[in-house]
Design a protein around this motif. Structure first.
Motif, PDB file in Angstrom:
ATOM      1  N   ARG A 107      -6.687   3.037  -4.462  1.00 14.11           N
ATOM      2  CA  ARG A 107      -6.673   2.554  -3.076  1.00 14.11           C
ATOM      3  C   ARG A 107      -7.098   1.092  -2.911  1.00 14.11           C
ATOM      4  N   TYR A 153      -6.015   0.324   0.763  1.00 15.87           N
ATOM      5  CA  TYR A 153      -5.395   1.415   1.507  1.00 15.87           C
ATOM      6  C   TYR A 153      -6.492   2.423   1.823  1.00 15.87           C
ATOM      7  N   HIS A 209      -0.966   7.669  -2.715  1.00 15.43           N
ATOM      8  CA  HIS A 209      -1.769   6.454  -2.602  1.00 15.43           C
ATOM      9  C   HIS A 209      -1.120   5.285  -3.351  1.00 15.43           C
ATOM     10  N   GLU A 217      -8.759   8.055  -6.845  1.00 14.67           N
ATOM     11  CA  GLU A 217      -7.654   7.658  -5.969  1.00 14.67           C
ATOM     12  C   GLU A 217      -7.446   6.147  -6.040  1.00 14.67           C
ATOM     13  N   GLN A 261       0.840  -1.187   0.000  1.00 15.51           N
ATOM     14  CA  GLN A 261       0.000   0.000   0.000  1.00 15.51           C
ATOM     15  C   GLN A 261       0.884   1.248   0.000  1.00 15.51           C
ATOM     16  N   GLU A 262       0.283   2.349  -0.424  1.00 17.01           N
ATOM     17  CA  GLU A 262       0.956   3.650  -0.513  1.00 17.01           C
ATOM     18  C   GLU A 262       2.242   3.529  -1.354  1.00 17.01           C
TER      19      GLU A 262
END
Length: 262
Positions: free
Chosen positions: A90, A106, A65, A88, A34-35
């Motif tokens: 995610r 995320y 993100h 986004e 993630q990220e």
């Protein structure tokens, strides 16, 4: 056996060295990141492929993100979800060769003020959970793993000081209740607490602000690995890799590793 890891890496390109170290030392079959903070076309595939992680799916975004799944095992049915309808990156999902569904998410941090009227980011976080809860209800009969950075520490033993953090985003009663609704939607089993029962403290994140994170130990358990009820009995171990928080140029999160008998 299949081992699945999850890690908020806080920029995969900036921390590619410690990702490589983790893969060489722990060798999970699948790693959910993630990220990642990188567009799909710039994801650093080379290192992963050299180590045998030749199956890579990404949902990326420039500078912000981003989620990815890298695997030694073939991945099918790659799915991307936009729970905020704002572009986004995610959430990404795949199906493993065993037929198990794997979803990597995320969830937004939610800003600093736990009030949607004063802080739109907090409202977005709650709405994100709401849409995921609706989605989750359809998974009851599907063996599924849901993992990632949920940005909520639900239990008193998931934070260094329960009373001090009740008004701090990530541990507020409203967020805990919202996460509980998501968990109830598919009767998800929280594998972290299945293997490390409360009230034993269990953390996955320590702020960069601490001069000595280990000495102060002001941690929170923001990262999670859940399984649907029919799949949870196949989980044979779960652990956090706390030494990773002290590696060179570390993420503020540490990896989780769960081993499944499938």
């Amino acid at each position: 056996m299949t081992s699945i890891a999850s890690w908020n890496i806080n920029s995969v390109r900036a921390r590619i060295g410690i990702v490589e170290k983790f893969l060489r030392e722990e060798a999970p079959d699948v790693l959910c990141l993630q990220e990642t903070k990188v567009e799909c076309g710039l994801f650093p595939k080379g290192m992963f492929e050299q180590l045998g992680y030749t199956h890579i799916v990404t949902n990326g975004q420039r500078m912000h993100h981003g989620v990815a799944i890298v695997s030694r095992l073939p991945l099918a049915d790659a799915r991307k979800y936009d729970w905020q309808a704002n572009g986004e990156a995610r959430h990404i999902g795949v199906t493993l060769p065993s037929g198990v569904r794997l979803d990597n998410v995320y969830i937004p941090a939610g800003g600093d003020i736990p009030d949607r009227r004063l802080n739109p980011k907090f409202g977005q976080k709650l709405d994100f959970f709401g849409r995921m809860t609706d989605w989750s209800r359809a998974l009851v009969d599907t063996p599924t793993i849901l993992t990632g950075d949920f940005n909520v520490a639900p239990l008193a033993s998931d934070v260094w000081n329960h009373k001090a953090l009740l008004d701090v985003v990530s541990h507020t009663p409203l967020e805990v209740e919202t996460l509980a609704r998501l968990q109830a939607a598919s009767d998800w089993v929280d594998l972290g607490r299945h293997f490390v029962a409360a009230p034993t403290p269990l953390y996955t994140w320590w702020s960069y602000r601490a001069k000595d994170w280990e000495a102060s130990n002001r941690g929170r358990r923001l990262d999670h690995m859940w399984a649907t009820p029919q799949l949870a009995p196949k989980a044979v171990s779960h652990r956090v890799v706390q030494p990773a928080r002290s590696w060179e140029r570390p993420s503020d999160h540490i990896p989780l590793v769960t081993e499944f008998a499938f």
